[in-house]
Structures are given as C-alpha cells and as structure tokens.
Design a protein around this motif. Sequence first.
Motif, PDB file in Angstrom:
ATOM      1  N   LEU A 137       0.817  -0.982   3.769  1.00 12.32           N
ATOM      2  CA  LEU A 137       0.101  -0.415   2.625  1.00 12.32           C
ATOM      3  C   LEU A 137       0.306  -1.267   1.375  1.00 12.32           C
ATOM      4  O   LEU A 137      -0.649  -1.564   0.647  1.00 12.32           O
ATOM      5  N   GLY A 138       1.542  -1.669   1.116  1.00 10.17           N
ATOM      6  CA  GLY A 138       1.822  -2.488  -0.059  1.00 10.17           C
ATOM      7  C   GLY A 138       1.113  -3.828  -0.010  1.00 10.17           C
ATOM      8  O   GLY A 138       0.585  -4.309  -1.021  1.00 10.17           O
ATOM      9  N   THR A 139       1.081  -4.427   1.168  1.00 11.09           N
ATOM     10  CA  THR A 139       0.405  -5.720   1.339  1.00 11.09           C
ATOM     11  C   THR A 139      -1.096  -5.582   1.102  1.00 11.09           C
ATOM     12  O   THR A 139      -1.714  -6.430   0.434  1.00 11.09           O
ATOM     13  N   PHE A 140      -1.683  -4.528   1.630  1.00 15.87           N
ATOM     14  CA  PHE A 140      -3.118  -4.292   1.452  1.00 15.87           C
ATOM     15  C   PHE A 140      -3.469  -4.101  -0.021  1.00 15.87           C
ATOM     16  O   PHE A 140      -4.405  -4.734  -0.540  1.00 15.87           O
ATOM     17  N   LEU A 141      -2.706  -3.276  -0.715  1.00 19.85           N
ATOM     18  CA  LEU A 141      -2.986  -3.024  -2.134  1.00 19.85           C
ATOM     19  C   LEU A 141      -2.762  -4.280  -2.977  1.00 19.85           C
ATOM     20  O   LEU A 141      -3.542  -4.561  -3.902  1.00 19.85           O
ATOM     21  N   ALA A 142      -1.715  -5.031  -2.661  1.00 20.57           N
ATOM     22  CA  ALA A 142      -1.443  -6.270  -3.401  1.00 20.57           C
ATOM     23  C   ALA A 142      -2.588  -7.262  -3.236  1.00 20.57           C
ATOM     24  O   ALA A 142      -2.991  -7.943  -4.201  1.00 20.57           O
TER      25      ALA A 142
END
Length: 480
Positions: free
Chosen positions: A36-41
């Motif tokens: 999730l963090g990678t996608f949002l970043a």
Amino acid sequence: MPKKRNIPILFIIANLLLYGSFSIAVIYGNSYIGLLGTFLAAIIITNIETFKSYIGISIVMVLCLQNFIVGVFGKLGGQFSSLSFMTQIPFLFLAFIFLSLFIQEKIKIDKLYKPMFLLALIILFAVINGGGISNILVQVRNLIVFFLAFEVFSYCGNNEYDFKIFSNQFLSLGVFMFIIALILYIGGFSLYEKLGIANVYAAKGLPGEGVYFLPPRFTTEIFNIPITRMGGLYYEPVTLSYFFSAEFIGAIILPWTKDLSKKLVLSMVFGVALLLTGGKGGMLISVALIFAYICTKIGSSNISPIKIWFILVFTVFIFTLFSEFYASNYAGPAGAHFTTITDTWSVIKQSPLGHGLAQGGFNDNELSFDNQMATGAESALMSIGYQLGIPGIGILGLAFVTMTNQVMGFSYRVNRLSDPYYYMIAFIPIVLFGTSVFQLNTFTPQAIVPFMALLSGAFTTPNNSQIKGLSNMNVQKYKF
C-alpha cells in the motif's frame, strides 16, 4: 534556465511514505503495508511536473537501499521467513510509477511496445508449463523491468537542465554508495552481521547464508588471482559491480561537469570501486563500452547509426573471442558460466520452443548440479532460452535492438549524435544483452536499472532545437 531549484515537496512526501511503509512492513513481516505504501508513494511522485529527475533518482535510491532496509529492519523485527516479498518493493515502485504515468498518458506508446507485446504472448504461453508461482513472478519481473525503466527514465529526462540535475544526483549517490561500501569492506562479516546480512539472504531464498561468515559469493578469482569482494549496501558483490560499472561510465559521459580533470578523477574512483567488487560482468560491460568508444573515434569523424551498428557488431565479435580465451585459460570460478552456455544451448536446440517459465536452472533445487548447468543456471540469456525457447531469445533481442534504434534515431534526428554521451549510450542496450550470455544477474532490477538510468538524457529536447514539431511535450522517439 532557472538559477535555483527547490526539492519538490511531492518528492519528500513520496519517499517518506515509501521508506516508512517499507521499514514497518519488514519489521512486522506484513507485505500489505509495504504494498500500500509503495503504491501511494508512486502515485504521489508521478505528479511532479517540474524537476522530473527526482522521480528517476527515487527509483535508483530505493534499489540501492533495498537490502539495507530488509537487513536492518528484518534483524530488528526478528524476521526471516516473511521477507521474500519485501525484496520486490523497488520493482513494484517502478511498476506503479510506469502504470501511473501510462494511465495519465504522460508516457506514449512507441516502437518498443511491439516486441514487448510479442514477448508477453510468449510469456503467457510459457506459463502453461511454468514452475512455482513465486519463481514465475521473478522471471516475469526480470523480463520486463528493463522496459519499464527505459520508458520511465525517458519520461524523466524531459529537458537538458533537468537531465544535468539527474546526472549530479546519480553520481553523488554513487559516491555515497562507495564510501559506505568501503566501510563495510573494512568492517567485514562482523559489521555485515550487525546490519542483518543473514536476513537479506533469507529473503533471497538462501537461509543459512551469512549467519556465521560471509557467503561464498564474496570471494572469487580474476586471472587466477583470488580476491575478497566488496558487497556494499547491495550485500551482493556481483550486482554491485553492475551499479559501479554504470557509475564509472556515467562519470565519463554524463553532463555533470565540463572539467575533464574532475571527470577523470571521479571515473577512477568508480573504476576502483568496480575492481573491488570483483564482478566480471560489470567489468566486461565497462571495458566493452570503452572499447566501442575508442573504435568510434578511429577513422571518419562522421558518426551515423550505420557506423554505430558496425562498431557494435565488431565489439561483440572481439569480446566473444576474448571470452573464449578467458574460458580456456583463466576460467576458475567463472568456468560454470561457460559450461552453462555450451550445455544449455545444446538442450535449447533440441527443444526450440522452450520448457516453460521458471523451469530448469536454479529454479529447480531438485536437479543435480550438472543438470542445473545444462538448463541455464549461470547464464541469463541461456536461462531465458531454456524457458522461452529460441523465439523468446529472438524477441528479447529485438527489444534491445529497438531500444538502440530509438536512442540513435532521436539523437540523429536532432543532429547531436556526434556528442560522446549520445553515441555512447547507443552502445549500452546491445552490450547489456551480450553480457547476459555470461552472467545470470544482468536482467535483475539492481543490475540493469542503473544502466537504463544512464539513458535518461536520450530523448531530452535540445534547448536550442529548431526542429519543426519538436518540443518537450511531444518527443517523437519512435519515428526512426
């Protein structure tokens, strides 16, 4: 040209989110947090419209720090068995950036998509007889990462000023990586152990390595001279050699300074770093590119795509002869690479359509060592041939030829192919493809992405361009 630049706030937010979620995911062994963090970043960082070089350097940075985060935070959280997915965070970051840019129509379809579409069809066919799902995903990653990186970095280098910023960022990162690598080289296993090298190799599917001493890959021989290799923050000397090879070439050709003495000093620094890795793949690429550069300076000063292709063919021929000589006289630990090439090619000819994705080689631990060698274990290109057959090798080769033509074609069109940077980068795709015959790691993200980063300036619009219809927003790189 702006005299002052500020770090884009979106770059800061995206990277805080990326590394924060990455670190927490590793500590708790929770892949969903990292995903999730990678996608949002990725979504956040693709909204940078000024100084797009910060998108590109973010990709290279996370590749450099990938194993450090896995090691340190994996050790902090006592994680071993749940870390395999975490090693894919940098690739996913790149993939999400590509998808975001493509959906926003910031990346346009070009000629490279044609061979990649054909390669995708071959991959789908090969999945039918494929091996384990995790190995399949890794193979798919290695087959497409160069394409994703090429397209994203082409987008990032949209003007000459921004490309110069990236050049300085890229080389500064290289200096940082060398300093830390030297500290780790001196500190040896005791320092690596504190930074979680055992956790890193557990994440790579090699539990037990790095627990009591450095893995065997930290030693090798070059011309029968035994050496201890430098692994740095990559925790892996072989792939680190690719990184410093890219930095070595970058110090020579990137537009970071006009002072030749500075270029000479920095290239020597990265040359020493490359030698300390003991990575013959990285060395082979650097020497081949320098050899091609020297050949380009011989004879007529007129540089055309035909001349570059002639030099490329000649370079491949010369280094094939050298490889045969090295194999016969100094192979040592590298002997397995040459055994793989010979034995696997014989198997490929018997089954020219391939055996299925993620089959053979180190994908199958139940095979004997000899059978692994005969199914592409130590050669990236032979491994692909064993899995995808001769059509797979051919289509992949066509993709690298297409990249070369696009790089040369745009530079030729805007009358700057005589610039050392623009004809040197034209050699990179084919040299990488040729090196993949002798090396297993060439197509992995940590190895190939830094070279794709060197191509960032390939399609920058010259500031003084008078070419009709040419602008930073409409680079017709597919016209050649």
